[in-house]
Design a protein around this motif. Structure first.
Motif, mmCIF file in Angstrom:
data_model
loop_
_atom_site.group_PDB
_atom_site.id
_atom_site.type_symbol
_atom_site.label_atom_id
_atom_site.label_comp_id
_atom_site.label_asym_id
_atom_site.label_seq_id
_atom_site.Cartn_x
_atom_site.Cartn_y
_atom_site.Cartn_z
ATOM 1 N N UNK A 8 -39.404 2.005 -38.712
ATOM 2 C CA UNK A 8 -40.515 1.708 -37.807
ATOM 3 C C UNK A 8 -40.486 2.656 -36.610
ATOM 4 N N UNK A 9 -41.643 3.184 -36.258
ATOM 5 C CA UNK A 9 -41.831 3.968 -35.035
ATOM 6 C C UNK A 9 -42.937 3.300 -34.228
ATOM 7 N N UNK A 10 -42.667 2.990 -32.982
ATOM 8 C CA UNK A 10 -43.639 2.326 -32.117
ATOM 9 C C UNK A 10 -44.589 3.376 -31.532
ATOM 10 N N UNK A 11 -45.888 3.074 -31.553
ATOM 11 C CA UNK A 11 -46.922 3.967 -31.028
ATOM 12 C C UNK A 11 -47.796 3.186 -30.043
ATOM 13 N N UNK A 12 -48.817 3.862 -29.507
ATOM 14 C CA UNK A 12 -49.763 3.153 -28.641
ATOM 15 C C UNK A 12 -50.949 2.600 -29.418
ATOM 16 N N UNK A 13 -51.031 2.886 -30.707
ATOM 17 C CA UNK A 13 -52.134 2.381 -31.510
ATOM 18 C C UNK A 13 -52.418 3.301 -32.678
ATOM 19 N N UNK A 14 -53.501 3.022 -33.397
ATOM 20 C CA UNK A 14 -53.826 3.757 -34.616
ATOM 21 C C UNK A 14 -54.110 5.224 -34.327
ATOM 22 N N UNK A 15 -54.910 5.506 -33.307
ATOM 23 C CA UNK A 15 -55.254 6.907 -33.052
ATOM 24 C C UNK A 15 -54.035 7.709 -32.624
ATOM 25 N N UNK A 16 -53.116 7.087 -31.890
ATOM 26 C CA UNK A 16 -51.870 7.769 -31.553
ATOM 27 C C UNK A 16 -51.089 8.099 -32.818
ATOM 28 N N UNK A 17 -51.018 7.148 -33.735
ATOM 29 C CA UNK A 17 -50.318 7.390 -34.996
ATOM 30 C C UNK A 17 -50.976 8.524 -35.777
ATOM 31 N N UNK A 18 -52.307 8.517 -35.860
ATOM 32 C CA UNK A 18 -53.013 9.571 -36.584
ATOM 33 C C UNK A 18 -52.802 10.928 -35.934
ATOM 34 N N UNK A 19 -52.765 10.962 -34.626
ATOM 35 C CA UNK A 19 -52.531 12.218 -33.910
ATOM 36 C C UNK A 19 -51.134 12.762 -34.226
ATOM 37 N N UNK A 20 -50.127 11.883 -34.200
ATOM 38 C CA UNK A 20 -48.768 12.306 -34.534
ATOM 39 C C UNK A 20 -48.693 12.828 -35.971
ATOM 40 N N UNK A 21 -49.348 12.125 -36.885
ATOM 41 C CA UNK A 21 -49.346 12.539 -38.291
ATOM 42 C C UNK A 21 -50.023 13.890 -38.448
ATOM 43 N N UNK A 22 -51.180 14.052 -37.805
ATOM 44 C CA UNK A 22 -51.915 15.311 -37.917
ATOM 45 C C UNK A 22 -51.106 16.476 -37.346
ATOM 46 N N UNK A 23 -50.509 16.287 -36.169
ATOM 47 C CA UNK A 23 -49.718 17.350 -35.541
ATOM 48 C C UNK A 23 -48.501 17.722 -36.382
#
Length: 471
Positions: free
Chosen positions: A185-200
């Motif tokens: 598990x990695x804690x994020x600020x929400x879905x868009x934060x997760x998508x941004x991390x994945x994209x980068x």
């Protein structure tokens, strides 16, 4: 196939799982037989009476298991024809290693639409923060901080506070059917934060990223910002059309629980086909478990990640839609091969979640208050949905209403979405046209209707205005 050659559940021995819980055990045994193709597609299951005698359980227990398998798309029950397996299982999925029980691992500390408003009819995708007990939240924050001590505020955990990750993993095991551990598990600020991390982390210029069409616009934009070529994949009544996926792609983003925005559930057959494609293409599947907590007709399907024996799914969830939008805490369940690189990106961007909110959530989840809030809000949202549907009185066709925070209202043929939304605005209604979520898809005119952040009085008043526009 000649008589007597078809596989039958009568050939299965009485499962040991029945001793732990008969309804769940029967369901899991039959589901496993289907996924392992002991019961292949098209084969007929015995009557509940026959199987009950063999397995020494009540017929009602098996009726419940059969009904659940039908609701989840594994079998089809037809009067006069019996119960038959309808889920299509890809060969590669059968050959993949199956998840197996592992002992719990201790968690080690890690080392190195801004314009969307609530209470505006009928803005979609907004929870009612008024249903959340803020006094209870304040107590959770206080208890969490006091229990952790000042050291917790000084410690750096890029993946998130270990105690919160433990609680999240436990919740996902119990309520989303996933085989996961806290260190995934990695804690994020929400879905868009997760998508941004994945994209980068995963996308390079020239890579192909697939998205649903219609779908979630920020996903497309974030993948484009990373330099990827984004391919729109059409959606049908069973969800993402997996036959339209390209032979080569880096990843695909899906909302299988309640497709954004159309609201259907990705069928079991397509879930398995998607995982089969990911294994063949060596691609990643990004699962946004959107609206999964709010199913108003039956228990929701387990997460797509629950079927992920090949470890190709990146699971994304969020507390923001369940508690209150300003919380800004979400999470990912990350395949082992990606964990180090995603943590490196997270550390580089410095966009981590504050310790105090994480510690408050540790208390909220651990005390059972989170699950109780979900039950209460689910009942409130169900009442609001039913009230709005009653106000519409059959004016316009509705889909996607079985779950989630919104549904789709289909407009009369020939209606211009922009004109309809403009007329709605003149009577105080804010509507989102379906066309705004489409890239290449050409669908009949429709609007997205959100109701969860409105009071019953607001719904009755504005629901009559919406019905009048549809006449």
């Amino acid at each position: 196939m000649s008589r007597g050659k078809a596989a039958s559940a009568l050939d299965l021995p009485r499962p040991d799982t029945l001793d732990a819980g008969k309804q769940q055990g029967a369901y899991e045994a039959l589901r496993a037989a289907i996924l392992n193709r002991q019961l292949p597609a098209g084969s007929r299951l015995p009557s509940t009476r026959s199987l009950a005698e063999r397995w020494r359980v009540s017929r009602g227990t098996l009726e419940t298991a059969y009904e659940r398998l039908q609701e989840e798309g594994y079998v089809q029950r037809i009067a006069g024809s019996g119960t038959r397996v309808c889920a299509v299982i890809p060969e590669h999925f059968i050959a993949a290693p199956r998840p197996h029980h592992m002992p719990r691992r201790p968690v080690q500390p890690d080392r190195p639409y801004a314009d969307v408003q609530s209470h505006v009819p009928f803005v979609a995708r907004r929870p009612d923060a008024g249903l959340f007990d803020m006094k209870a939240w304040a107590r959770c924050l206080s208890r969490g901080l006091l229990a952790a001590g000042p050291g917790a505020l000084e410690a750096s955990h890029p993946a998130g506070v270990p105690e919160l990750r433990t609680q999240i993993a436990d919740y996902l095991r119990r309520h989303r059917g996933m085989h996961c551990e806290a260190d995934e598990v990695i804690v994020t600020t929400g879905i868009r934060h997760a998508l941004d991390l994945i994209a980068r982390t995963l996308l390079n210029p020239g890579d192909t990223a697939c998205v649903e069409d219609p779908g979630y616009p920020p996903a497309r934009r974030l993948f484009e910002l990373a330099g990827a070529g984004v391919q729109a994949v059409p959606v049908s009544a069973d969800g993402l059309d997996t036959t339209q996926l390209p032979d080569v792609a880096r990843l695909v983003y899906v909302t299988p629980a309640h497709q954004a925005p159309l609201g259907m559930t990705l069928s079991v057959s397509r879930r398995l086909a998607l995982l089969d494609w990911a294994a063949r293409a060596q691609a990643w599947v990004v699962e946004d478990d959107y609206d999964s907590e709010y199913n108003y007709q039956s228990a929701p399907l387990a997460a797509l990640k629950a079927l992920d024996s090949g470890d190709r799914v990146i699971y994304c969830g969020s507390f923001n839609k369940n508690l209150f939008p300003g919380l800004r805490v979400g999470f990912m369940v990350v395949p082992k091969a990606l964990r180090r690189s995603l943590l490196r990106t997270l550390h580089l961007t410095g966009h981590s979640v504050g310790a105090s909110d994480q510690l408050g959530l540790v208390e909220l989840l651990g005390s059972g208050a989170f699950v109780r809030h979900l039950r209460a809000s689910r009942q409130a949202y169900l009442a609001r949905r039913d009230t709005l549907l009653e106000c519409l009185g059959g004016h316009g066709s509705v889909t996607g209403q079985q779950a989630g925070l919104h549904f789709v209202l289909w407009l009369p043929t020939g209606t211009e979405e922009a004109d309809f939304c403009a007329r709605a605005a003149s009577v105080g209604l804010t509507l989102q046209p379906l066309g705004a979520f489409c890239h290449e898809a050409r669908l009949p005119p429709a609007v997205i209707i959100g109701y969860t952040a409105l009071t019953l009085a607001q719904i009755r008043y504005h629901g009559r205005a919406l019905a009048a526009l549809c006449q």
